[in-house]
Design an enzyme around this catalytic site. Structure first.
Site, PDB file in Angstrom:
ATOM      1  NE  ARG A  39      -3.633  -0.181   2.626  1.00 54.37           N
ATOM      2  CZ  ARG A  39      -4.234  -0.629   3.734  1.00 54.37           C
ATOM      3  NH1 ARG A  39      -3.989  -0.057   4.899  1.00 54.37           N
ATOM      4  NH2 ARG A  39      -5.073  -1.629   3.672  1.00 54.37           N
ATOM      5  NE  ARG A  83      -2.360   1.920   9.587  1.00 53.83           N
ATOM      6  CZ  ARG A  83      -3.178   0.908   9.277  1.00 53.83           C
ATOM      7  NH1 ARG A  83      -3.943   0.970   8.206  1.00 53.83           N
ATOM      8  NH2 ARG A  83      -3.230  -0.164  10.036  1.00 53.83           N
ATOM      9  CE  LYS A 133      -6.170  -0.642  11.135  1.00 59.45           C
ATOM     10  NZ  LYS A 133      -7.148  -1.245  10.183  1.00 59.45           N
ATOM     11  CE  LYS A 175      -7.422   3.396   9.184  1.00 59.06           C
ATOM     12  NZ  LYS A 175      -8.447   2.564   8.548  1.00 59.06           N
ATOM     13  CB  CYS A 193     -13.930  -3.149   1.547  1.00 60.64           C
ATOM     14  SG  CYS A 193     -14.697  -4.755   1.869  1.00 60.64           S
ATOM     15  CB  CYS A 219      -9.695  -9.024   2.506  1.00 59.65           C
ATOM     16  SG  CYS A 219      -9.755  -8.568   4.242  1.00 59.65           S
ATOM     17  CB  CYS A 250     -15.532  -8.632   7.627  1.00 61.81           C
ATOM     18  SG  CYS A 250     -14.177  -7.500   7.966  1.00 61.81           S
ATOM     19  CB  CYS A 295     -12.113  -1.520   4.547  1.00 65.17           C
ATOM     20  SG  CYS A 295     -11.173  -2.470   5.758  1.00 65.17           S
TER      21      CYS A 295
HETATM   22 FE1  SRM Z   1      -9.109  -1.632   6.149  1.00 63.69          FE
HETATM   23  C1  SRM Z   1      -7.918  -4.331   7.794  1.00 63.69           C
HETATM   24  C2  SRM Z   1      -8.323  -3.002   3.212  1.00 63.69           C
HETATM   25  C3  SRM Z   1      -9.610   1.363   4.665  1.00 63.69           C
HETATM   26  C4  SRM Z   1     -10.808  -0.578   8.917  1.00 63.69           C
HETATM   27  N1  SRM Z   1      -8.216  -3.352   5.624  1.00 63.69           N
HETATM   28  C5  SRM Z   1      -7.755  -4.323   6.446  1.00 63.69           C
HETATM   29  C6  SRM Z   1      -6.969  -5.385   5.684  1.00 63.69           C
HETATM   30  C7  SRM Z   1      -5.532  -4.961   5.670  1.00 63.69           C
HETATM   31  C8  SRM Z   1      -7.165  -6.829   6.138  1.00 63.69           C
HETATM   32  C9  SRM Z   1      -6.178  -7.395   7.119  1.00 63.69           C
HETATM   33  O1  SRM Z   1      -5.928  -6.799   8.178  1.00 63.69           O
HETATM   34  O2  SRM Z   1      -5.670  -8.492   6.829  1.00 63.69           O
HETATM   35  C10 SRM Z   1      -7.615  -5.198   4.277  1.00 63.69           C
HETATM   36  C11 SRM Z   1      -6.766  -5.622   3.094  1.00 63.69           C
HETATM   37  C12 SRM Z   1      -7.647  -6.081   1.961  1.00 63.69           C
HETATM   38  C13 SRM Z   1      -6.938  -6.236   0.689  1.00 63.69           C
HETATM   39  O3  SRM Z   1      -6.839  -7.380   0.190  1.00 63.69           O
HETATM   40  O4  SRM Z   1      -6.487  -5.232   0.120  1.00 63.69           O
HETATM   41  C14 SRM Z   1      -8.064  -3.765   4.347  1.00 63.69           C
HETATM   42  N2  SRM Z   1      -8.864  -0.925   4.309  1.00 63.69           N
HETATM   43  C15 SRM Z   1      -8.627  -1.671   3.204  1.00 63.69           C
HETATM   44  C16 SRM Z   1      -8.777  -0.866   1.940  1.00 63.69           C
HETATM   45  C17 SRM Z   1      -7.804  -1.259   0.845  1.00 63.69           C
HETATM   46  C18 SRM Z   1     -10.238  -0.985   1.464  1.00 63.69           C
HETATM   47  C19 SRM Z   1     -10.528  -0.507   0.084  1.00 63.69           C
HETATM   48  O5  SRM Z   1     -11.343  -1.190  -0.539  1.00 63.69           O
HETATM   49  O6  SRM Z   1     -10.020   0.502  -0.358  1.00 63.69           O
HETATM   50  C20 SRM Z   1      -8.570   0.548   2.511  1.00 63.69           C
HETATM   51  C21 SRM Z   1      -7.138   0.997   2.505  1.00 63.69           C
HETATM   52  C22 SRM Z   1      -7.017   2.416   2.921  1.00 63.69           C
HETATM   53  C23 SRM Z   1      -5.623   2.970   2.878  1.00 63.69           C
HETATM   54  O7  SRM Z   1      -5.176   3.339   1.786  1.00 63.69           O
HETATM   55  O8  SRM Z   1      -5.005   3.101   3.933  1.00 63.69           O
HETATM   56  C24 SRM Z   1      -9.043   0.349   3.938  1.00 63.69           C
HETATM   57  N3  SRM Z   1      -9.968   0.118   6.733  1.00 63.69           N
HETATM   58  C25 SRM Z   1     -10.183   1.194   5.915  1.00 63.69           C
HETATM   59  C26 SRM Z   1     -11.123   2.086   6.529  1.00 63.69           C
HETATM   60  C27 SRM Z   1     -11.667   3.372   5.923  1.00 63.69           C
HETATM   61  C28 SRM Z   1     -10.824   4.559   6.284  1.00 63.69           C
HETATM   62  O9  SRM Z   1      -9.766   4.429   6.902  1.00 63.69           O
HETATM   63  O10 SRM Z   1     -11.244   5.661   5.960  1.00 63.69           O
HETATM   64  C29 SRM Z   1     -11.477   1.522   7.738  1.00 63.69           C
HETATM   65  C30 SRM Z   1     -12.548   2.071   8.720  1.00 63.69           C
HETATM   66  C31 SRM Z   1     -12.088   3.231   9.494  1.00 63.69           C
HETATM   67  C32 SRM Z   1     -11.406   2.775  10.744  1.00 63.69           C
HETATM   68  O11 SRM Z   1     -10.222   2.470  10.681  1.00 63.69           O
HETATM   69  O12 SRM Z   1     -12.078   2.690  11.775  1.00 63.69           O
HETATM   70  C33 SRM Z   1     -10.741   0.285   7.860  1.00 63.69           C
HETATM   71  N4  SRM Z   1      -9.279  -2.309   8.057  1.00 63.69           N
HETATM   72  C34 SRM Z   1     -10.078  -1.757   9.022  1.00 63.69           C
HETATM   73  C35 SRM Z   1     -10.044  -2.601  10.191  1.00 63.69           C
HETATM   74  C36 SRM Z   1     -10.815  -2.370  11.515  1.00 63.69           C
HETATM   75  C37 SRM Z   1     -10.057  -1.533  12.461  1.00 63.69           C
HETATM   76  C38 SRM Z   1     -10.742  -1.451  13.803  1.00 63.69           C
HETATM   77  O13 SRM Z   1     -10.733  -0.391  14.410  1.00 63.69           O
HETATM   78  O14 SRM Z   1     -11.255  -2.453  14.281  1.00 63.69           O
HETATM   79  C39 SRM Z   1      -9.214  -3.694   9.864  1.00 63.69           C
HETATM   80  C40 SRM Z   1      -8.858  -4.897  10.755  1.00 63.69           C
HETATM   81  C41 SRM Z   1      -7.901  -4.554  11.843  1.00 63.69           C
HETATM   82  O15 SRM Z   1      -7.276  -3.505  11.872  1.00 63.69           O
HETATM   83  O16 SRM Z   1      -7.773  -5.409  12.725  1.00 63.69           O
HETATM   84  C42 SRM Z   1      -8.767  -3.483   8.522  1.00 63.69           C
HETATM   85 FE1  SF4 Z   2     -11.393  -7.016   4.405  1.00 68.43          FE
HETATM   86 FE2  SF4 Z   2     -13.348  -6.546   6.098  1.00 68.43          FE
HETATM   87 FE3  SF4 Z   2     -11.786  -4.560   5.275  1.00 68.43          FE
HETATM   88 FE4  SF4 Z   2     -13.477  -5.599   3.609  1.00 68.43          FE
HETATM   89  S1  SF4 Z   2     -14.019  -4.553   5.507  1.00 68.43           S
HETATM   90  S2  SF4 Z   2     -11.304  -5.198   3.155  1.00 68.43           S
HETATM   91  S3  SF4 Z   2     -13.519  -7.714   4.194  1.00 68.43           S
HETATM   92  S4  SF4 Z   2     -11.130  -6.263   6.503  1.00 68.43           S
END
Ligand code: SRM
Ligand code: SF4
Length: 569
Positions: free
Chosen positions: A75, A144, A208, A210, A428, A434, A473, A477
């Site tokens: 990323r 981030r 993390k 943000k 997402c 993922c 899930c 994201c």
């Molecule tokens: Fe996310 C984890 C993809 C934005 C909340 N996110 C993941 C992982 C890395 C899965 C993992 O941990 O193994 C995903 C990888 C999937 C893949 O195959 O690419 C993933 N997140 C993404 C992306 C690529 C979604 C997309 O379709 O664009 C976004 C990348 C953003 C970036 O460039 O940095 C992405 N993730 C977000 C957002 C939205 C935002 O930040 O505005 C959120 C919700 C906001 C937040 O953080 O509360 C988000 N991602 C999570 C979480 C839940 C965190 C939590 O507080 O519980 C996880 C899981 C974790 O951290 O344990 C996670």
């Molecule tokens: Fe993966 Fe869940 Fe984030 Fe979708 S919302 S990219 S399924 S961790």
């Protein structure tokens, strides 16, 4: 502060990592496996790298007694989603050479490569470095990618806010030289221990973190979902400062009421020159007070819930050395991106290009996103801006170049407006890459938007605006819990259905039905859309209608997200 005896295992990994080095160098040259060592899978995140395996092939590989088909997601980190056309061409070339599915734009204005194998991680990161970009802190327990509203209708204010987003990103970037040593073959410092992380300390943040800057009235960054938000306050065309918000977040776990999405609280107003101090104070408060035992309760939103907002604000004010001024009035019209052509106050033009789920690829029978953008990048004199909703802005097109860019857009099938519903929808990544996905999201979105569009049309509302989001899930994201309609994966083709978010991203939605099939989701939406078509008030948005008509209770605060539904349907 967390009791040291109960620190989560990731805290141990961070401590032992020697400022994010771990055993990554050994892992990279281990010929026996396509994976890296377990602990290194945590350390690599801080370098913007996730180990994954192809879930579509998992069972078959198991049957053949082979290790999973390991590969890596990389990323990028681009504050405000900004890159030059030359950088775009470099990203494209690297995606073509090393990633299995090319370039994908994320929900935080960055790019991702999927399917990079271990042996090509280093050349890929080196290529990113040669393009003067990096992947440091794109993931991991640090600040981030800093988001910033990318559509500069008010260009002078936009430039100022964007510069601050860049400055804050640099300010909060980890200082360790691990990235340079491991990926760029930088010199190893063997002398006295480095004084490394003045802001983060040796174990970085509990979780993390943000940050997003937004320029009202467009809430494109969904500012209240950010741990730390800066809402630009503009008076008579000039930036006078920001309302500072803290404690937003989307992630939750199905059925676990200790976890919940939460909208940020407003702490107060700061002037532009106070931004870095305010951010440092919020980050260090989270560093010192965040939960380091339980990662499910470690985000800033839970720290604020457990400290209480007044105590949190007091702690931040003490650290920053000044009190917040009273917050100013703000008004958001809508979330999502502005698509199509827009002229900025300085006379240059910007084209917001809709890219389904941010996948920059050529469709067999349709838009040629990859080729079209390469051709545009070859001639474009301005910039590219990745948006917070997985789209791309071709920014800063001079009036004399507009026809040429418009011609290239048309020639590659990119100029056609999409339906409002598709434009307002987001999903997402989910399957197959993922590891946490329970259902499809990106792969399911086109089917869903087609079906829901057809329902609106059938009920006499073609071209309806709606914020609809799907995630595989409840980690959230695609920021689903602020959408008017959200589907959150539970099992293959089964989702939880959430209703009642506000169209401008300022209200959480609520669970309406749990674990229902796609067919049932559509049946339910059919009935609700029929009722909306007949009974809505003038100008009333779908999410507001669901609350006023008693379909769903309003979620007034994160902790009552799970409270039961008032269901008149
Ligand atoms: Fe996310 C984890 C993809 C934005 C909340 N996110 C993941 C992982 C890395 C899965 C993992 O941990 O193994 C995903 C990888 C999937 C893949 O195959 O690419 C993933 N997140 C993404 C992306 C690529 C979604 C997309 O379709 O664009 C976004 C990348 C953003 C970036 O460039 O940095 C992405 N993730 C977000 C957002 C939205 C935002 O930040 O505005 C959120 C919700 C906001 C937040 O953080 O509360 C988000 N991602 C999570 C979480 C839940 C965190 C939590 O507080 O519980 C996880 C899981 C974790 O951290 O344990 C996670
Ligand atoms: Fe993966 Fe869940 Fe984030 Fe979708 S919302 S990219 S399924 S961790």
């Amino acid at each position: 502060m967390a009791d040291k005896d109960t620190l989560s295992p990731v805290e141990g990994i961070k401590t032992r990592s020697r400022h994010l080095r771990g055993t990554l160098e050994e892992s990279l040259v281990d010929p026996v496996t396509g994976a890296i060592a377990d602990d290194d899978t945590q350390v690599s995140k801080f370098h913007g790298i996730y180990q994954q395996d192809d879930r579509d092939r998992r069972a078959e590989r198991q049957r053949q007694k082979l290790e999973p088909a390991y590969s890596f997601m990389i990323r990028g980190r681009l504050p405000g989603g900004r890159c030059t056309p030359e950088q775009w061409l470099a990203i494209e070339a690297l995606g073509e050479q090393y990633a299995s599915t090319g370039v994908r734009i994320t929900t935080r204005q960055a790019f991702q490569f999927h399917g990079v194998v271990k042996g090509t991680l280093k050349p890929t990161i080196q290529g990113i470095d040669q393009a003067l970009l990096d992947t440091i802190a794109a993931c991991g327990d640090v600040n981030r990618n800093v988001m910033c509203s990318p559509n500069p209708a008010l260009s002078s204010v936009h430039r100022e806010v964007d510069a601050l987003a860049g400055a804050l990103s640099a300010h909060l970037t980890p200082q360790t030289r691990a990235y340079h040593e491991i990926w760029l073959d930088g010199e190893k410092l063997t002398d006295a221990p480095e004084v490394v992380e003045p802001i983060y300390g040796d174990t970085y943040l509990p979780r993390k973190f943000k940050t997003g800057f937004v320029i009202p009235p467009q809430n494109d960054v969904d500012v209240y979902t950010q741990d730390l938000g800066f809402i630009a306050i503009v008076e008579q065309g000039a930036l006078i400062g920001f309302n500072v918000t803290a404690g937003g977040g989307m992630g939750s776990t199905h059925g676990d009421k200790k976890t919940f999405p939460r909208l940020a609280d407003t702490l107060g107003f700061v002037t532009p020159d106070q931004v870095l101090d305010a951010a440092t104070a919020v980050v260090t408060t989270q560093r010192d007070f965040g939960n380091r035992s339980d990662r499910k309760n470690a985000r800033l939103k839970y720290t604020i819930e457990s400290m209480g907002l007044p105590a949190f604000r007091e702690q931040v004010e003490t650290r920053q050395g000044f009190a917040f001024a009273p917050a100013r009035e703000v008004q958001f019209n809508e979330s999502g991106d502005h698509l199509g052509w827009v002229e900025a106050e300085d006379g240059v033009w910007h084209f917001g290009l809709f890219i389904p789920s941010g996948r920059v690829r050529d469709h067999a029978q349709g838009p040629q996103y990859q080729t079209g953008l390469i051709e545009i990048a070859k001639v474009h004199q301005g910039e590219f801006r990745m948006t917070p909703n997985q789209n791309l802005i071709i920014a800063g097109v001079r009036v004399e170049d507009k026809a040429r860019v418009a011609g290239l857009l048309a020639a590659h099938g990119l100029a056609q407006p999409t339906s409002s519903l598709a434009a307002g929808a987001m999903a997402c990544v989910a399957l197959p890459t993922c590891a946490l996905a329970m259902a499809d999201a990106e792969r399911f979105l086109p089917e869903l938007t087609d079906e829901v569009s057809a329902l609106f049309t059938r009920h006499g509302l073609p071209d309806q605006n709606l914020s609809m989001r799907v995630t595989g899930c409840p980690n959230g994201c695609a920021r689903p819990f602020v959408a008017e309609v959200a589907l959150v994966g539970k099992a293959p083709r089964h989702y939880n259905l959430y209703l009642g978010g506000r169209h401008n991203g300022t209200r959480l939605n609520k669970l309406y039905r749990e674990n229902i099939s796609v067919e049932r989701v559509l049946e339910i939406l059919d009935g609700l859309i029929a009722s909306y078509a007949n009974n809505r008030r003038e100008g009333e948005a779908f999410g507001d209608f669901c609350i006023r008509s008693g379909v769903i209770a309003e979620t007034t605060a994160g902790p009552n997200f799970h409270d039961s539904v008032s269901d008149a349907a």
